[in-house]
Write a protein that holds these residues in place. Structure first.
Motif, PDB file in Angstrom:
ATOM      1  N   LEU A   1      13.558   6.610 -19.431  1.00 46.89           N
ATOM      2  CA  LEU A   1      13.590   5.990 -18.418  1.00 46.89           C
ATOM      3  C   LEU A   1      12.720   6.374 -17.264  1.00 46.89           C
ATOM      4  O   LEU A   1      13.022   7.619 -16.875  1.00 46.89           O
ATOM      5  CB  LEU A   1      15.129   5.869 -17.944  1.00 46.89           C
ATOM      6  N   ILE A   2      11.688   5.474 -16.596  1.00 43.62           N
ATOM      7  CA  ILE A   2      10.778   5.891 -15.650  1.00 43.62           C
ATOM      8  C   ILE A   2      11.196   5.290 -14.448  1.00 43.62           C
ATOM      9  O   ILE A   2      11.241   4.218 -14.057  1.00 43.62           O
ATOM     10  CB  ILE A   2       9.444   5.607 -15.916  1.00 43.62           C
ATOM     11  N   LEU A   3      11.221   6.202 -13.235  1.00 39.26           N
ATOM     12  CA  LEU A   3      11.546   5.819 -11.826  1.00 39.26           C
ATOM     13  C   LEU A   3      10.506   5.883 -10.961  1.00 39.26           C
ATOM     14  O   LEU A   3       9.747   6.918 -10.856  1.00 39.26           O
ATOM     15  CB  LEU A   3      12.821   6.647 -11.323  1.00 39.26           C
ATOM     16  N   PHE A   4      10.084   5.021 -10.107  1.00 39.94           N
ATOM     17  CA  PHE A   4       9.046   5.058  -9.080  1.00 39.94           C
ATOM     18  C   PHE A   4       9.792   4.660  -7.772  1.00 39.94           C
ATOM     19  O   PHE A   4      10.605   3.654  -7.697  1.00 39.94           O
ATOM     20  CB  PHE A   4       7.949   4.158  -9.673  1.00 39.94           C
ATOM     21  N   ALA A   5       9.264   5.175  -6.785  1.00 40.68           N
ATOM     22  CA  ALA A   5       9.873   4.592  -5.410  1.00 40.68           C
ATOM     23  C   ALA A   5       9.444   3.390  -4.885  1.00 40.68           C
ATOM     24  O   ALA A   5      10.083   2.607  -4.323  1.00 40.68           O
ATOM     25  CB  ALA A   5       9.627   5.890  -4.278  1.00 40.68           C
ATOM     26  N   THR A   6       8.185   3.135  -5.237  1.00 36.58           N
ATOM     27  CA  THR A   6       7.624   1.923  -4.552  1.00 36.58           C
ATOM     28  C   THR A   6       6.594   1.156  -5.461  1.00 36.58           C
ATOM     29  O   THR A   6       6.199   1.958  -6.498  1.00 36.58           O
ATOM     30  CB  THR A   6       6.842   2.261  -3.472  1.00 36.58           C
ATOM     31  N   PRO A   7       6.044  -0.017  -5.454  1.00 41.28           N
ATOM     32  CA  PRO A   7       5.385  -0.725  -6.449  1.00 41.28           C
ATOM     33  C   PRO A   7       4.075   0.076  -6.385  1.00 41.28           C
ATOM     34  O   PRO A   7       3.162   0.147  -7.482  1.00 41.28           O
ATOM     35  CB  PRO A   7       5.027  -2.304  -5.801  1.00 41.28           C
ATOM     36  N   GLU A   8       3.502   0.725  -5.345  1.00 43.64           N
ATOM     37  CA  GLU A   8       2.413   1.446  -5.115  1.00 43.64           C
ATOM     38  C   GLU A   8       2.360   2.476  -6.195  1.00 43.64           C
ATOM     39  O   GLU A   8       1.460   2.653  -6.980  1.00 43.64           O
ATOM     40  CB  GLU A   8       2.033   1.967  -3.819  1.00 43.64           C
ATOM     41  N   ASP A   9       3.636   3.200  -6.255  1.00 45.66           N
ATOM     42  CA  ASP A   9       3.750   4.203  -7.383  1.00 45.66           C
ATOM     43  C   ASP A   9       3.582   3.749  -8.709  1.00 45.66           C
ATOM     44  O   ASP A   9       3.129   4.478  -9.699  1.00 45.66           O
ATOM     45  CB  ASP A   9       5.030   5.055  -7.074  1.00 45.66           C
ATOM     46  N   ALA A  10       4.496   2.586  -8.698  1.00 46.67           N
ATOM     47  CA  ALA A  10       4.384   2.113 -10.174  1.00 46.67           C
ATOM     48  C   ALA A  10       2.974   1.761 -10.836  1.00 46.67           C
ATOM     49  O   ALA A  10       2.625   1.872 -11.792  1.00 46.67           O
ATOM     50  CB  ALA A  10       5.422   0.714 -10.198  1.00 46.67           C
ATOM     51  N   LEU A  11       2.310   0.829  -9.784  1.00 43.69           N
ATOM     52  CA  LEU A  11       0.644   0.683 -10.258  1.00 43.69           C
ATOM     53  C   LEU A  11      -0.021   2.103 -10.513  1.00 43.69           C
ATOM     54  O   LEU A  11      -0.945   2.014 -11.430  1.00 43.69           O
ATOM     55  CB  LEU A  11       0.161  -0.152  -9.022  1.00 43.69           C
TER      56      LEU A  11
ATOM     57  N   ASP B   1       1.892  -5.503   0.963  1.00 51.05           N
ATOM     58  CA  ASP B   1       1.184  -4.439   0.013  1.00 51.05           C
ATOM     59  C   ASP B   1       1.978  -4.267  -1.168  1.00 51.05           C
ATOM     60  O   ASP B   1       1.402  -4.136  -2.412  1.00 51.05           O
ATOM     61  CB  ASP B   1       1.311  -3.052   0.514  1.00 51.05           C
ATOM     62  N   ASP B   2       3.256  -4.473  -0.951  1.00 48.87           N
ATOM     63  CA  ASP B   2       4.147  -4.495  -2.186  1.00 48.87           C
ATOM     64  C   ASP B   2       3.791  -5.610  -3.167  1.00 48.87           C
ATOM     65  O   ASP B   2       3.612  -5.715  -4.565  1.00 48.87           O
ATOM     66  CB  ASP B   2       5.559  -4.555  -1.866  1.00 48.87           C
ATOM     67  N   VAL B   3       3.746  -6.936  -2.810  1.00 48.86           N
ATOM     68  CA  VAL B   3       3.277  -8.117  -3.338  1.00 48.86           C
ATOM     69  C   VAL B   3       1.916  -7.742  -4.040  1.00 48.86           C
ATOM     70  O   VAL B   3       1.697  -8.065  -5.270  1.00 48.86           O
ATOM     71  CB  VAL B   3       3.227  -9.193  -2.302  1.00 48.86           C
ATOM     72  N   ALA B   4       0.751  -7.342  -3.272  1.00 55.20           N
ATOM     73  CA  ALA B   4      -0.355  -7.049  -3.816  1.00 55.20           C
ATOM     74  C   ALA B   4      -0.486  -6.184  -4.998  1.00 55.20           C
ATOM     75  O   ALA B   4      -0.939  -6.493  -6.105  1.00 55.20           O
ATOM     76  CB  ALA B   4      -1.163  -6.527  -2.878  1.00 55.20           C
TER      77      ALA B   4
ATOM     78  N   GLU C   1       5.507 -16.601  -5.681  1.00 51.31           N
ATOM     79  CA  GLU C   1       4.618 -17.583  -4.926  1.00 51.31           C
ATOM     80  C   GLU C   1       5.432 -18.012  -3.600  1.00 51.31           C
ATOM     81  O   GLU C   1       5.136 -18.159  -2.693  1.00 51.31           O
ATOM     82  CB  GLU C   1       4.891 -18.815  -5.997  1.00 51.31           C
ATOM     83  N   GLU C   2       7.057 -17.680  -3.533  1.00 54.31           N
ATOM     84  CA  GLU C   2       7.695 -17.764  -2.485  1.00 54.31           C
ATOM     85  C   GLU C   2       7.324 -16.852  -1.444  1.00 54.31           C
ATOM     86  O   GLU C   2       7.240 -17.123  -0.255  1.00 54.31           O
ATOM     87  CB  GLU C   2       8.926 -17.891  -2.691  1.00 54.31           C
ATOM     88  N   LEU C   3       7.257 -15.664  -1.708  1.00 53.96           N
ATOM     89  CA  LEU C   3       6.792 -14.696  -0.713  1.00 53.96           C
ATOM     90  C   LEU C   3       5.598 -14.997  -0.192  1.00 53.96           C
ATOM     91  O   LEU C   3       5.432 -14.559   0.847  1.00 53.96           O
ATOM     92  CB  LEU C   3       6.919 -13.204  -1.665  1.00 53.96           C
ATOM     93  N   LYS C   4       4.568 -15.481  -0.891  1.00 59.45           N
ATOM     94  CA  LYS C   4       3.236 -15.657  -0.201  1.00 59.45           C
ATOM     95  C   LYS C   4       3.199 -16.844   0.420  1.00 59.45           C
ATOM     96  O   LYS C   4       2.262 -17.021   1.362  1.00 59.45           O
ATOM     97  CB  LYS C   4       2.403 -15.703  -1.620  1.00 59.45           C
ATOM     98  N   ALA C   5       3.890 -17.748   0.232  1.00 58.40           N
ATOM     99  CA  ALA C   5       4.075 -19.009   0.935  1.00 58.40           C
ATOM    100  C   ALA C   5       4.405 -18.984   2.564  1.00 58.40           C
ATOM    101  O   ALA C   5       4.997 -17.962   2.890  1.00 58.40           O
ATOM    102  CB  ALA C   5       5.114 -19.898   0.391  1.00 58.40           C
TER     103      ALA C   5
END
Lengths: 136, 162
Positions: B80-90, B125-128, B158-162
């Motif tokens: 099981l892998i944990l990242f604090a942020t999407p940046e870490d996940a990428l 940044d999270d969305v990107a 899509e909603e977040l970017k709208a």
């Protein structure tokens, strides 16, 4: 007088303090600290520190009782260990809070930590076992 | 490679992970990829200490990920892998942790972020970063604990970017 912060998930902490006060009356220098699903960690850490500062008024230190080792409330409390005059005991139950209330005048912070750990463990009992012990 | 869950959770190892996800996905090894914790001895020790003895744990910084991926753990365990942020996940994905799915658990509200649920708030940044992960073919979904309904990220995006 040793201060008390009960730190738990959701509303357990305030309910535990309320339950204790129902039994032994008002608990001075005691605060509840609750973590809900949506709270931001840094904000929570500040709130916890504030609660510790509020109850740690006379330099006797503060006991932090948490609901579960490894949970967010316990993790936040652990991060106070290096910087504040606190001890953290995890797995809080009502008998521990009652014991705290009756012993807080007489013990050092370290003694209180040891007492509550032992007392909390001892207070978990099977009624059937207790009854059969009495009979035999 | 046996990754049973990859999750973004800014609380990293905590109650929801230990008591809900570990049994749900039957993980026997937790990997935290986080530079801040990996470089803070006290936080690292604390995080290791909260994991039950029958579950392995590795707290690594990003520059240790590729070495970890070459080691035996990832083949021999249910990780099981944990990242604090999407940046870490990428970054983790690019460093070799090629998970097929990504779970979004806790990304708490901060100023300038938009909420899609009580536990998930996203900045630009999270969305990107998540879009980049999604482009690798990773299926992203939002689900705080196993009993919550899982939300599909593509629809929310899509909603977040709208």
């Amino acid at each position: 007088m040793i201060g008390l912060v009960v730190a738990t998930h959701a509303g357990l902490a305030s309910a535990l303090i309320q339950a204790a006060e129902t039994i032994v009356g008002p608990l001075p220098c005691a605060r509840s600290f609750s973590v809900d699903k949506s709270s931001d960690l840094e904000q929570l850490q500040q709130q916890l520190q504030q609660a510790i500062d509020e109850v740690g008024v006379d330099g006797a230190g503060v006991i932090l009782l948490t609901d579960m080792f490894g949970g967010t409330p316990a993790n936040l409390c652990a991060r106070c260990l290096p910087s504040a005059d606190v001890e953290v005991v995890n797995g809080v139950n009502l008998p521990m809070i009652l014991k705290f209330a009756s012993s807080r005048q007489n013990l050092s912070l370290k003694e209180m930590e040891a007492l509550l750990q032992n007392y909390g463990r001892k207070s978990i009992v099977s009624t059937r076992d207790v009854l059969s012990g009495v009979k035999s | 490679m046996s990754i049973v869950l990859a999750r973004v959770d800014n609380r990293l190892i905590h109650g929801q992970v230990l008591e809900a996800w570990v049994p749900y996905v039957d993980a026997d090894y937790i990997v935290v990829v986080d530079d801040a914790v990996a470089h803070d001895l006290f936080r690292k020790q604390l995080m290791q200490a909260v994991v039950p003895a029958d579950i392995g744990v590795e707290i690594c910084s990003h520059d240790q990920v590729s070495r970890f991926c070459q080691g035996p753990v990832i083949d021999q365990h249910r990780v099981l892998i944990l990242f604090a942020t999407p940046e870490d996940a990428l970054s983790g994905y690019r460093e070799g942790l090629q998970y097929a799915e990504l779970n979004l658990g806790n990304m708490h509200a901060q100023e300038g972020k938009r909420c899609i649920s009580r536990t998930l708030a996203f900045g630009p940044d999270d969305v990107a970063n998540l879009e980049q992960i999604s482009r690798q073919g990773v299926v992203i979904s939002a689900q705080c604990i196993p009993t919550d309904r899982s939300l599909c990220w593509d629809c929310q995006c899509e909603e977040l970017k709208a």
